[in-house]
Design a protein around this motif. Structure first.
Motif, PDB file in Angstrom:
ATOM      1  N   PRO A  73     -35.205 -29.004 -60.543  1.00 13.98           N
ATOM      2  CA  PRO A  73     -35.209 -29.889 -60.173  1.00 13.98           C
ATOM      3  C   PRO A  73     -35.087 -30.411 -58.621  1.00 13.98           C
ATOM      4  O   PRO A  73     -34.860 -29.175 -58.319  1.00 13.98           O
ATOM      5  N   GLY A  75     -35.607 -32.446 -54.770  1.00 16.19           N
ATOM      6  CA  GLY A  75     -35.132 -33.972 -54.462  1.00 16.19           C
ATOM      7  C   GLY A  75     -35.682 -34.030 -52.777  1.00 16.19           C
ATOM      8  O   GLY A  75     -36.994 -33.323 -52.824  1.00 16.19           O
ATOM      9  N   GLY A  76     -34.856 -33.207 -51.432  1.00 24.39           N
ATOM     10  CA  GLY A  76     -35.776 -34.208 -49.782  1.00 24.39           C
ATOM     11  C   GLY A  76     -36.075 -31.775 -49.871  1.00 24.39           C
ATOM     12  O   GLY A  76     -37.116 -31.335 -48.875  1.00 24.39           O
ATOM     13  N   ASN A  77     -35.527 -31.152 -50.908  1.00 28.04           N
ATOM     14  CA  ASN A  77     -36.021 -29.779 -50.363  1.00 28.04           C
ATOM     15  C   ASN A  77     -35.469 -29.335 -49.455  1.00 28.04           C
ATOM     16  O   ASN A  77     -36.174 -28.000 -48.729  1.00 28.04           O
ATOM     17  N   THR A  78     -34.321 -29.784 -49.175  1.00 25.70           N
ATOM     18  CA  THR A  78     -33.119 -29.601 -47.743  1.00 25.70           C
ATOM     19  C   THR A  78     -32.129 -28.473 -48.235  1.00 25.70           C
ATOM     20  O   THR A  78     -31.382 -28.040 -47.088  1.00 25.70           O
ATOM     21  N   GLY A  79     -31.962 -28.226 -49.347  1.00 26.12           N
ATOM     22  CA  GLY A  79     -30.948 -27.375 -49.467  1.00 26.12           C
ATOM     23  C   GLY A  79     -30.626 -25.738 -49.191  1.00 26.12           C
ATOM     24  O   GLY A  79     -31.966 -25.296 -48.323  1.00 26.12           O
ATOM     25  N   THR A 146     -32.590 -36.893 -50.417  1.00 26.31           N
ATOM     26  CA  THR A 146     -32.125 -37.620 -51.479  1.00 26.31           C
ATOM     27  C   THR A 146     -31.221 -37.348 -51.842  1.00 26.31           C
ATOM     28  O   THR A 146     -29.839 -36.641 -52.062  1.00 26.31           O
ATOM     29  N   GLY A 156     -21.528 -32.349 -48.166  1.00 29.06           N
ATOM     30  CA  GLY A 156     -19.976 -33.151 -47.224  1.00 29.06           C
ATOM     31  C   GLY A 156     -20.841 -33.483 -46.354  1.00 29.06           C
ATOM     32  O   GLY A 156     -20.720 -34.937 -45.941  1.00 29.06           O
TER      33      GLY A 156
END
Ligand SMILES: Cc1cc2nc3c(=O)[nH]c(=O)nc-3n(C[C@H](O)[C@H](O)[C@H](O)COP(=O)(O)OP(=O)(O)OC[C@H]3O[C@@H](n4cnc5c(N)ncnc54)[C@H](O)[C@@H]3O)c2cc1C
Length: 474
Positions: A73, A75-79, A146, A156
């Motif tokens: 999965p 989302g914004g791929n900022t992890g 996202t 956080g």
């Protein structure tokens, strides 16, 4: 269970589910879904799927279950821990929630908002503000991350000390389970003690237990005033003391309390355009703080000024400035938020995202800096972040002129040294970014075998085929 590579029949079936606009097979177009934010990992995939609805997600996941195909999965791929990209083997499909980006309902009276997983965090904040409410989750990636990713990583950010982390901001969830069934837990209740609280399993699970498709978020009263300030201090211990004085004087109204060292400010002033030192002299440490109130009037500013004056005469504080308008407040926040960017031109950086009880915060920084200096003489520490909730990004920039790849080769050894100290102080080796792929092995060193066993048995119960984001977290 052995997983399969996506075959022709699977690909045709998933394409039919999501329609012509809902999939990407061209490697050039896929690129941005395959490289993580920190560029530590570059994966491959046969297909990126971009469903538009819960029903489409359920059909796609059902097909993956039937064909034993692994799903990542996204989302914004900022992890920041490599959790959102597929592996290099090419057998995993990427399931992007980006097109599920509708705000479904905003209820100011319930202090609740129902959204699809792909809504960008900043849009949630704006929608809340439009009805005089606050959605307090706030982080530097808020323009592109996202809600689905925020909840899946239990993000956080800067307001945790007042409002909690992402999981504290959720009333209900809808999740597509690894076999394609849909769990409708979209309740907007404040009280619901009807057995295990299942929604919390999926928050912080980093996509390893199911796909979050919708959420009911908690809203709060919008503060009427926020006092933003920037203070120079002699030590981290002094910063902890200042926080405690603020909390006592304002009835716990500190909503953000961020720390950074002088070297960090130097990097910002040197490398980020249109920045200036807010204080006249240089100081070893700085804090940036927001104190908020639901009431108008001069009382809050007076309370903040009173604390600063007391800290100044008490030798805690060296200097401070308060923003007098929004533009000044934004400029102060820009300093803090550009620190990760400002570190890049200084060379390689070995990073940590750790937390300890606030009473151990100063000791952690002191001991970790000394230990890493012993390992790599000349290393330049840049510990910064969310002092208010005990979370510090304990980063180490390479010694001046050092060979970057030789420095970065010591990443694992430095991690062990820092994480061992964190563990001794009763802390966590991942305060807010998660485990993803980056810390999957490291965590086994610190969590008890019993906790690891419980995590693995939950994974096996919910995802017996192991198709949900394999190789991440557990
Ligand atoms: C400049 C910058 C600053 C940051 N600051 C902070 C900070 O202060 N605090 C903080 O906590 N983080 C911070 N982050 C990290 C990151 O922004 C957060 O982790 C964010 O929550 C990730 O959201 P995303 O939509 O980009 O998720 P992604 O990166 O796409 O995914 C993250 C993880 O969640 C899973 N996932 C995504 N969507 C779903 C879904 N719908 N269902 C199930 N699983 C899903 C993915 O598989 C992956 O494991 C920062 C990142 C950057 C680049």
């Amino acid at each position: 269970v052995a997983l399969s590579r996506p075959g022709e029949a699977f690909l045709d079936a998933t394409k039919a589910v999501v329609g012509p606009q809902g999939w990407i097979a061209d490697p050039a177009e896929q690129e941005r879904y395959l490289i993580d934010e920190r560029r530590l990992y570059r994966g491959r995939t046969a297909i990126v799927l971009r469903p538009r609805s819960t029903e489409e997600v359920a059909c796609v996941v059902g097909l993956c279950h039937q064909h034993r195909v692994a799903i990542v999965p996204q989302g914004g791929n900022t992890g920041l821990v490599g959790g959102s990209v597929p592996n290099e083997a090419g057998g995993e499909v990427v399931l992007s929630l980006a097109r599920m980006n509708r705000i479904l309902d905003v209820s100011p009276l319930d202090y609740a908002m129902t959204v699809e997983a792909g809504v960008v965090l900043a849009q949630v904040q704006d929608a809340a503000r439009a009805v005089d409410r606050l959605f307090p989750l706030s982080l530097a990636a808020e323009g592109s991350c996202t809600i689905g990713g925020n909840l899946s990583t239990n993000a956080g950010g800067v307001n945790v000390l007042r409002y909690g982390s992402a999981r504290d901001l959720v009333l209900g969830l809808e999740v597509v389970l690894p076999d394609g069934r849909v769990w409708d837990g979209l309740r907007r209740l404040r009280k619901d003690n009807t057995g295990y609280d299942l929604k919390h399993l999926f928050m912080g699970a980093e996509g390893t237990l199911g796909v979050i498709t919708r959420a009911v978020l908690r809203l709060f009263p919008l503060p009427k005033q926020v006092v933003t300030g920037f203070a120079g201090l002699v030590s981290v211990a002094a910063a902890v003391d200042l926080l405690s004085r603020f909390q006592a004087a304002t009835g716990g109204r500190v909503t953000a309390f961020e720390v950074l060292p002088r070297f960090g400010l130097d990097l910002i002033l040197r490398h980020i355009a249109h920045t200036a030192d807010p204080l006249t002299d240089a100081h070893p440490w700085y804090v940036l703080f927001d104190v908020s109130s639901g009431e108008d009037g001069a009382g809050l500013t007076q309370a903040v000024e009173g604390v600063l004056a007391g800290a100044l005469t008490g030798g805690i504080l060296r200097d401070a400035t308060l923003a007098t308008n929004e533009a000044q407040a934004r400029a102060l926040w820009r300093l803090r938020e550009s620190l990760p960017e400002a570190q890049k031109p200084a060379g390689g950086s070995i990073k940590h995202d750790v937390s300890v009880p606030i009473t151990r915060f100063a000791e952690l920084i002191e001991r970790a800096q000394a230990a890493v200096q012993r390992l790599i003489p000349g290393v330049r520490p840049v510990p910064f972040g969310h002092l208010g909730d005990g979370n510090v990004h304990l980063n180490f920039t390479q010694p001046e002129g050092a060979d970057t790849s030789g420095f970065l080769a010591q990443w694992g050894a430095v991690n062990h040294v820092v994480h061992d100290i964190v563990h001794e102080l009763g802390g966590s080796i991942s305060a807010e970014h998660g485990l993803g792929r980056l810390k999957r092995e490291e965590i086994v060193r610190y969590k008890s075998p019993l906790e690891i066993e419980l995590m693995r048995s939950l994974k096996a119960t919910l995802d017996p085929l192991g198709i949900m984001n394999p190789g991440k977290v557990v």
